[in-house]
Design a protein around this motif. Structure first.
Motif, PDB file in Angstrom:
ATOM      1  N   TYR B  33      11.548   1.329 -12.974  1.00  0.00           N
ATOM      2  CA  TYR B  33      10.445   1.863 -13.772  1.00  0.00           C
ATOM      3  C   TYR B  33       9.806   3.055 -13.064  1.00  0.00           C
ATOM      4  N   TYR B  35       5.922   4.964 -13.361  1.00  0.00           N
ATOM      5  CA  TYR B  35       4.568   4.988 -13.906  1.00  0.00           C
ATOM      6  C   TYR B  35       3.859   6.190 -13.305  1.00  0.00           C
ATOM      7  N   PHE B  45       2.543   3.653 -18.126  1.00  0.00           N
ATOM      8  CA  PHE B  45       3.993   3.495 -18.151  1.00  0.00           C
ATOM      9  C   PHE B  45       4.665   4.795 -18.603  1.00  0.00           C
ATOM     10  N   SER B  48      11.414   2.855 -18.537  1.00  0.00           N
ATOM     11  CA  SER B  48      12.130   1.756 -17.900  1.00  0.00           C
ATOM     12  C   SER B  48      13.628   2.036 -17.998  1.00  0.00           C
ATOM     13  N   GLU B  56      13.293   1.819 -22.423  1.00  0.00           N
ATOM     14  CA  GLU B  56      12.106   2.152 -23.199  1.00  0.00           C
ATOM     15  C   GLU B  56      11.413   3.343 -22.540  1.00  0.00           C
ATOM     16  N   PHE B  91       4.407   6.450  -9.519  1.00  0.00           N
ATOM     17  CA  PHE B  91       4.847   5.212  -8.881  1.00  0.00           C
ATOM     18  C   PHE B  91       6.199   4.782  -9.436  1.00  0.00           C
ATOM     19  N   ARG B  95      12.416  -4.527 -10.271  1.00  0.00           N
ATOM     20  CA  ARG B  95      12.323  -5.987 -10.349  1.00  0.00           C
ATOM     21  C   ARG B  95      13.723  -6.545 -10.562  1.00  0.00           C
ATOM     22  N   GLN B 101       7.206  -6.911 -10.959  1.00  0.00           N
ATOM     23  CA  GLN B 101       7.645  -5.618 -10.465  1.00  0.00           C
ATOM     24  C   GLN B 101       7.036  -5.348  -9.090  1.00  0.00           C
ATOM     25  N   PHE B 103       6.169  -2.321  -6.414  1.00  0.00           N
ATOM     26  CA  PHE B 103       5.883  -0.895  -6.475  1.00  0.00           C
ATOM     27  C   PHE B 103       6.039  -0.223  -5.119  1.00  0.00           C
TER      28      PHE B 103
END
Lengths: 110, 112
Positions: B33, B35, B45, B48, B56, B91, B95, B101, B103
């Protein structure tokens, strides 16, 4: 879209005092996480709650998710300066996409 | 304990330039991910990524953004032509399975 409201926005406590941070969601929570952020650092995972009525503890931090799964609280017992930081209420969505609250800034005075 | 590693910690770039932010996720994680957090605002967000494709993406993640996993360890975020409003902390997270998750410490991107 889901909104997470945290209260208070900031909190100053004396070392040794207990405190509670609240999080209210605009929609049912299917996964609720608490993370901590320190200035200039990443996000540190604290706890994950998934079931209504669930309560978890780690060291002096306890988190609860209410039965209706729309509110959560984070309680710190006998706070220490090391607890200072920004506490983030975070919900999980599809593909585990996370939605964040604005955070609660905690200051612990020695 | 394994960590997510992000480099650089701070990137300063001229507006209009391309920038690549790098992340090394935890080795046995499969979901990745990005962010971002604009100063004083919530963490948001962006995207992903799983099985070498985007799962997404948010409205923020427009054609100027792209992600790549060029090898077995790195996960990158590219911004093609940076704008002033791209200034933020970015960030990376990873996971495995249904675990939380993890970071990285973030990359502070400053656009001049």
């Amino acid at each position: 879209s889901q909104e997470l409201e945290q209260s208070p926005q900031s909190l100053i406590v004396q070392e040794g005092k207990n405190l509670t941070i609240n999080c209210t969601s605009s929609k049912t929570l299917y996964g609720l996480y608490w993370y901590k952020q320190k200035y200039g650092e990443g996000l540190i995972f604290l706890m994950m709650l998934q079931k209504g009525g669930e309560e978890k503890s780690h060291e002096k931090i306890t988190a609860k998710l209410d039965e209706k799964k729309q509110q959560s609280s984070l309680h710190i017992t006998a706070s220490q300066p090391s607890h200072a930081g920004i506490y983030l209420c975070v919900s999980g969505g599809s593909n585990y996409k996370l939605t964040f609250g604005k955070g609660t800034l905690l200051t612990v005075n020695p | 304990e394994p960590e997510v590693t992000q480099t650089p910690s701070h990137q300063v770039t001229q507006m209009g330039q391309e920038v690549i932010l790098r992340c090394v996720p935890i080795s046995n994680h499969l979901y990745f991910y990005w962010y971002r957090q604009i100063l004083g605002q919530k963490v948001e967000f962006l995207v992903s990524f799983y099985n070498n494709e985007i799962s997404e993406k948010s409205e923020i993640f427009d054609d100027q953004f792209s992600v790549e996993r060029p090898d077995g360890s790195n996960f990158t975020l590219k911004i093609r032509s940076t704008k002033l409003e791209d200034s933020a902390m970015y960030f990376c997270a990873s996971r495995r399975d249904d675990q939380p998750q993890h970071f990285g410490d973030g990359t502070r991107l400053s656009i001049l």
